[in-house]
Design a protein around this motif. Structure first.
Motif, mmCIF file in Angstrom:
data_model
loop_
_atom_site.group_PDB
_atom_site.id
_atom_site.type_symbol
_atom_site.label_atom_id
_atom_site.label_comp_id
_atom_site.label_asym_id
_atom_site.label_seq_id
_atom_site.Cartn_x
_atom_site.Cartn_y
_atom_site.Cartn_z
ATOM 1 N N TYR A 280 -5.844 -2.572 -1.703
ATOM 2 C CA TYR A 280 -4.477 -2.246 -0.909
ATOM 3 C C TYR A 280 -4.206 -0.775 -1.592
ATOM 4 N N ASP B 24 7.143 -6.546 0.590
ATOM 5 C CA ASP B 24 6.842 -7.405 1.601
ATOM 6 C C ASP B 24 5.410 -7.430 2.483
ATOM 7 N N PRO B 25 4.924 -6.352 2.696
ATOM 8 C CA PRO B 25 3.678 -6.047 3.572
ATOM 9 C C PRO B 25 2.616 -6.237 2.645
ATOM 10 N N LEU C 271 -3.134 -10.093 10.448
ATOM 11 C CA LEU C 271 -3.550 -10.165 9.016
ATOM 12 C C LEU C 271 -4.763 -10.962 8.867
ATOM 13 N N LEU D 27 0.469 -1.967 8.628
ATOM 14 C CA LEU D 27 0.869 -3.145 8.024
ATOM 15 C C LEU D 27 2.138 -3.559 7.925
ATOM 16 N N GLY D 28 3.269 -2.757 7.871
ATOM 17 C CA GLY D 28 4.602 -3.220 7.889
ATOM 18 C C GLY D 28 4.994 -3.938 9.209
ATOM 19 N N GLN D 29 4.228 -3.757 10.243
ATOM 20 C CA GLN D 29 4.501 -4.258 11.620
ATOM 21 C C GLN D 29 3.512 -5.464 12.023
ATOM 22 N N ARG E 210 2.303 -10.272 2.204
ATOM 23 C CA ARG E 210 1.902 -10.627 3.237
ATOM 24 C C ARG E 210 0.265 -10.718 3.390
ATOM 25 N N LEU E 211 -0.015 -9.496 3.133
ATOM 26 C CA LEU E 211 -1.294 -9.159 2.910
ATOM 27 C C LEU E 211 -2.348 -9.700 2.010
#
Length: 296
Positions: free
Chosen positions: A61, A85-86, A49, A41-43, A89-90
């Motif tokens: 999550y 951040d992830p 997403l 998920l970080g990438q 964004r999710l």
């Protein structure tokens, strides 16, 4: 309800998936391995997403963060990159795709940060600061998000165990004398966490939800752990100085090497000596999950 579970192959995520399916929900999993969507998920891009969110009603999550691994100073940017951040964004993607409910697996340290601002937890511990920012910024997306504030979680999902259980298991099985500091902790089973998460999804709850099956002193916990592995014995009280001094030395050694961890060892000693207890309790016994975690 159609639910996406991020971290669905982990200990907590697997239990969430199980409970949701038992209740008749359709579940899709996301993880770095053994999932419907094998994604870091970080990438992941925003397009990826949103694609995973399309057609879903809710999202959980449940990915794990390692707060103890020392890293070069300052650790805040690295922790924010993997914790805040992830997640933001999710949940932003979930909001854009019209999902109606979210759950974030957090930490009971955010509960104590609210209850005891005088402890200055966010000033002293980068991990706790990022947990607070994680919840705040995820909710700023506008999606109703319940934050499950987790203490120590016990249980098993296949070969998945709590990441901290290995050293304790080996210690208890070794037959070495057992010592415990004077504080204690709330503790919960992965199953109880999953049921709390499923309830929160159903309600589209935006609450902070600290959860605990039992409150245990460290001495009580280690005594039950020793019994669970089949090596019952007396657990002796560790003097406070024997907790504070090694942690202060650990802090000095990390600083000398230009490293730090997500929790500051010098200040974390006081937390270890404090009863970090949560009320109300679920009313469930922790024993089955404890025995699952530490089988004879």
């Amino acid at each position: 309800m159609k639910v996406l579970v991020a971290g669905g192959s982990g200990l907590i995520g697997a239990h969430v998936v199980e409970v949701l399916r038992e209740r008749g929900h359709t579940v899709t999993t996301v993880a770095r391995s053994q999932a419907d969507h094998v994604v870091d998920l970080g990438q992941a891009t925003d397009e990826q997403l949103r694609g995973m969110m399309a057609g879903q009603d809710g999202v959980v999550y449940a990915a794990r963060t390692d707060e103890q691994r020392p890293m070069p100073k300052p650790v805040y940017p690295a922790f924010r990159a993997v914790m805040v951040d992830p997640v933001t964004r999710l949940f932003a993607a979930a909001r854009e795709e019209g999902l109606v409910s979210g759950v974030l697996m957090g930490s009971y340290y955010t509960h104590f940060d609210r209850v005891h601002p005088e402890w200055k937890l966010t000033d002293r511990h980068t991990y706790i600061r990022c947990r607070v920012e994680q919840a705040r910024e995820a909710r700023a997306t506008g999606l109703p998000i319940a934050v499950i504030e987790l203490p120590f979680v016990f249980g098993r999902a296949g070969d998945r165990l709590p990441n901290w259980s290995g050293p304790l298991d080996r210690w208890a099985r070794s037959g070495a004398p057992l010592f415990a500091p004077g504080g204690g902790t709330a503790a919960v089973s992965a199953r109880s966490v999953a049921e709390t998460a499923a309830d929160a999804l159903d309600r589209a709850s935006g609450e902070d939800l600290p959860v605990s099956d039992e409150n245990l002193s460290w001495r009580e916990l280690f005594t039950r752990l020793a019994a669970a592995v089949g090596r019952p014995r007396t657990v002796r009280r560790l003097p406070d100085a024997a907790v504070r001094l090694p942690m202060a030395l650990g802090k000095a050694l990390l600083s000398a090497r230009g490293l730090e961890s997500g929790t500051d060892p010098r200040h974390f000693a006081q937390l270890a000596l404090t009863g970090l207890y949560i009320e109300p309790l679920t009313g469930r016994s922790l024993s089955p999950a404890l025995e699952e975690t530490f089988r004879p």
